[in-house]
Design an enzyme around this catalytic site. Structure first.
Site, PDB file in Angstrom:
ATOM      1  N   TYR A 270       0.853  -1.213   0.000  1.00  0.00           N
ATOM      2  CA  TYR A 270       0.000   0.000   0.000  1.00  0.00           C
ATOM      3  C   TYR A 270       0.877   1.247   0.000  1.00  0.00           C
ATOM      4  O   TYR A 270       1.067   1.896   1.042  1.00  0.00           O
ATOM      5  CB  TYR A 270      -0.905   0.016   1.237  1.00  0.00           C
ATOM      6  CG  TYR A 270      -1.571  -1.312   1.523  1.00  0.00           C
ATOM      7  CD1 TYR A 270      -2.545  -1.827   0.665  1.00  0.00           C
ATOM      8  CD2 TYR A 270      -1.218  -2.054   2.648  1.00  0.00           C
ATOM      9  CE1 TYR A 270      -3.141  -3.046   0.922  1.00  0.00           C
ATOM     10  CE2 TYR A 270      -1.822  -3.279   2.912  1.00  0.00           C
ATOM     11  CZ  TYR A 270      -2.773  -3.774   2.042  1.00  0.00           C
ATOM     12  OH  TYR A 270      -3.363  -4.979   2.304  1.00  0.00           O
TER      13      TYR A 270
ATOM     14  N   TRP B 269      -3.554   6.186   2.948  1.00  0.00           N
ATOM     15  CA  TRP B 269      -4.917   5.666   3.187  1.00  0.00           C
ATOM     16  C   TRP B 269      -5.555   6.422   4.343  1.00  0.00           C
ATOM     17  O   TRP B 269      -4.890   6.758   5.333  1.00  0.00           O
ATOM     18  CB  TRP B 269      -4.861   4.177   3.536  1.00  0.00           C
ATOM     19  CG  TRP B 269      -5.215   3.272   2.386  1.00  0.00           C
ATOM     20  CD1 TRP B 269      -6.402   2.660   2.165  1.00  0.00           C
ATOM     21  CD2 TRP B 269      -4.365   2.878   1.298  1.00  0.00           C
ATOM     22  NE1 TRP B 269      -6.348   1.917   1.009  1.00  0.00           N
ATOM     23  CE2 TRP B 269      -5.120   2.039   0.455  1.00  0.00           C
ATOM     24  CE3 TRP B 269      -3.045   3.171   0.937  1.00  0.00           C
ATOM     25  CZ2 TRP B 269      -4.601   1.468  -0.702  1.00  0.00           C
ATOM     26  CZ3 TRP B 269      -2.534   2.608  -0.218  1.00  0.00           C
ATOM     27  CH2 TRP B 269      -3.306   1.777  -1.018  1.00  0.00           C
TER      28      TRP B 269
ATOM     29  N   ASP C 156      -6.035   4.506   7.927  1.00  0.00           N
ATOM     30  CA  ASP C 156      -4.674   4.194   8.362  1.00  0.00           C
ATOM     31  C   ASP C 156      -4.033   5.439   8.960  1.00  0.00           C
ATOM     32  O   ASP C 156      -3.387   5.385  10.012  1.00  0.00           O
ATOM     33  CB  ASP C 156      -3.812   3.724   7.188  1.00  0.00           C
ATOM     34  CG  ASP C 156      -4.277   2.405   6.588  1.00  0.00           C
ATOM     35  OD1 ASP C 156      -5.401   2.370   6.064  1.00  0.00           O
ATOM     36  OD2 ASP C 156      -3.517   1.418   6.647  1.00  0.00           O
TER      37      ASP C 156
ATOM     38  N   ASP D 177     -12.466  -5.087   4.242  1.00  0.00           N
ATOM     39  CA  ASP D 177     -12.904  -5.296   2.868  1.00  0.00           C
ATOM     40  C   ASP D 177     -13.528  -6.648   2.559  1.00  0.00           C
ATOM     41  O   ASP D 177     -14.514  -6.736   1.862  1.00  0.00           O
ATOM     42  CB  ASP D 177     -11.706  -5.134   1.929  1.00  0.00           C
ATOM     43  CG  ASP D 177     -10.886  -3.915   2.259  1.00  0.00           C
ATOM     44  OD1 ASP D 177     -11.378  -3.031   2.977  1.00  0.00           O
ATOM     45  OD2 ASP D 177      -9.746  -3.852   1.786  1.00  0.00           O
TER      46      ASP D 177
ATOM     47  N   GLU E  55       1.064  -6.914   9.178  1.00  0.00           N
ATOM     48  CA  GLU E  55      -0.251  -6.345   8.870  1.00  0.00           C
ATOM     49  C   GLU E  55      -1.343  -7.043   9.681  1.00  0.00           C
ATOM     50  O   GLU E  55      -2.250  -6.409  10.197  1.00  0.00           O
ATOM     51  CB  GLU E  55      -0.503  -6.519   7.371  1.00  0.00           C
ATOM     52  CG  GLU E  55      -1.796  -5.917   6.872  1.00  0.00           C
ATOM     53  CD  GLU E  55      -1.969  -6.153   5.374  1.00  0.00           C
ATOM     54  OE1 GLU E  55      -1.107  -6.817   4.752  1.00  0.00           O
ATOM     55  OE2 GLU E  55      -2.981  -5.684   4.819  1.00  0.00           O
TER      56      GLU E  55
END
Ligand code: 9WN
Length: 467
Positions: free
Chosen positions: A63, A67, A70, A203, A438
């Site tokens: 990424y 974002w 984030d 998501d 993550e």
């Protein structure tokens, strides 16, 4: 219930914190000061490594742009070590706010080569939309956790600079709320609706399976594109090509209407009211009431809106038969039965009624999620006992630090120091053992996804400091 959370900061340590902590030192009680210091060094190095001149990338590989949610989580952690950067992070994000108040979920870095992320700026084509900023962005949003983040940063170290930052942010945060409760109130009851699973931040949650199944798409469509994620992460852990075909179809539909929100109910293929996004909306009003008092605005309307959002959330998304919160699919006007971690998220609301607080705690402490004062496994993102629980696939089981952190803050707000301490220990243990990944395997705690992920680092810093 016990009188205050571990460390004695009482309800002050929830997302609506009323008092800051006096210092940035990690809790010496956390498994030895040395271990805490090592963790802190790792977290700071991760955040420094991901800093990109005016924002922090979630991950250099997966990424590489900015974002939205984030940045809010990142700023909360930066407040403990690089407060100026925390404000910069939010300023950069809000500089890309659209005229209608939406804060885009991605702000693209123009310096990166085409293809460094899919779907990139050429796919979103934000320049064609009315009111889009000069920089390229996506056209969708993520949960509005920014006002709460701004308040936490300010409370951490109040200063003239933090008051100036709040003054700049306040009207922008208000506009963000107005967009979500106005144009996005497709259901007409006062809650905001998601127009894409990406807007939830979770998501690929099983919560979206039913509404996604109604989105016409063919996996073969993906042959026309190059997925960037599967080049950097195990394809077996990521959403499938059919999922992506649907993601792309939903964006295409929204983009066709130039990201306008008029008439969405009649034409858009994905419309869902989410308990996390709406709980964040309510907490944002609570935070805005406090910010308003600092910047000389009227806190009253924020308090009123906060109370309305909580009442509507309970009314529309709480199911007394399951005892938890569920998303509502606006296309069928039904609650989605999946029991995911999203159902626990309304605990972040300080004014959640006692009945729902009890219900959420019961759900969280059940074998489905395993919350305890001594946790034997990390908090999963989906019901462990469900047949579609997947320990490796994105948001379908693995443990993420942000959902754990939100629940932890909720436990502090609702004065459950025993459970908060257990969850905090579990979160910090994960990062100490496996690094700033993550996400984590929900049984073994092994690190998964991107190995140097920013919000894992920043939220670990925050949990360390609040011990
Ligand atoms: C799509 C950046 C983002 C997070 C989301 C997470 C993931 C993107 C993706 O990464 O989503 O927005 O490409 O999968 O699901 O929560 O904000 O870290």
């Amino acid at each position: 219930m016990s009188a205050g959370p571990a460390g004695g900061t009482g309800a002050a340590a929830g997302l609506d914190a009323t008092a800051g902590r006096p210092d940035g030192d990690p809790s010496p009680g956390w498994d030895g000061a040395e271990r805490a210091a090592g963790l802190r060094r790792l977290a700071v190095a991760t955040l420094d490594g991901n800093w990109e001149h005016d924002h922090t990338v979630p991950s250099r590989t997966l990424y590489p742009h900015q974002w939205s949610w984030d940045s809010a989580f990142i700023a909360v952690g930066l407040a403990h070590v690089r407060p100026e950067r925390a404000w910069r992070e939010l300023r950069t994000l809000f500089a890309a706010q659209w005229a209608d108040g939406r804060v885009p979920h991605i702000v693209f870095n123009p310096a990166l080569r085409v293809g460094s992320y899919f779907p990139g700026p050429e796919f979103w084509d934000s320049a064609r939309a009315d009111g889009a900023p000069a920089s390229s962005t996506s056209g969708i949003v993520q949960p509005p956790v920014h006002a709460a983040a701004a308040w936490l940063i300010h409370r951490r170290a109040p200063s003239e600079a933090s008051v100036r930052a709040l003054r700049w942010l306040y009207p922008r945060l208000v506009a963000q709320q107005r967009y979500l409760t106005g144009r996005r109130d497709v259901g007409g009851a006062g809650l905001a609706c998601l127009v894409h699973p990406w807007e939830s931040g979770l998501d690929n949650s099983p919560a979206w399976d039913a509404p996604m199944a109604g989105v016409p798409a063919d996996a073969a469509v993906m042959r026309a594109y190059r997925r960037h994620d599967t080049a950097h992460a195990d394809a077996a852990h990521r959403p499938t090509d059919l999922d992506y075909a649907r993601y792309v179809a939903i964006v295409a539909s929204y983009r066709e209407g130039r990201y306008g929100d008029d008439g969405l109910a009649g034409r858009h293929p994905f419309l869902v009211e989410c308990p996390l996004l709406n709980a964040a909306l309510g907490v944002a009003e609570q935070a805005l009431a406090r910010i308003a008092a600092v910047v000389g605005a009227d806190p009253g309307p924020h308090r009123e809106r906060a109370a309305r959002i909580t009442a509507t959330l309970v009314d529309r998304l709480y199911d007394p038969t399951t005892g938890t919160f569920h998303p509502r699919d606006l296309r069928t006007d039904r609650l989605i039965p999946a029991r995911t971690v999203l159902g626990l998220m309304p605990l972040i609301l300080p004014d959640l009624p006692a009945r729902q607080v009890r219900a959420v705690l019961t759900e969280a402490c059940s074998p489905r999620f395993g919350l305890a004062s001594r946790m034997d496994r990390p908090l999963p993102t989906h019901d462990r006992t469900a047949p579609d629980f997947e320990p490796l696939r994105y948001w379908r089981g693995p443990s993420w630090l942000n959902t754990s952190w939100l629940l932890w803050r909720g436990l502090l707000t609702h004065r459950r120091p025993d459970l908060a301490a257990g969850l905090r220990e579990s979160m910090l243990g994960l990062v100490a053992r496996s690094g700033c990944h993550e996400y984590f395997h929900p049984d073994t705690g092994a690190g998964l996804g991107s190995p140097a992920f920013s919000w894992t680092a920043s939220l670990a810093l925050d949990a360390l400091a609040e011990g």
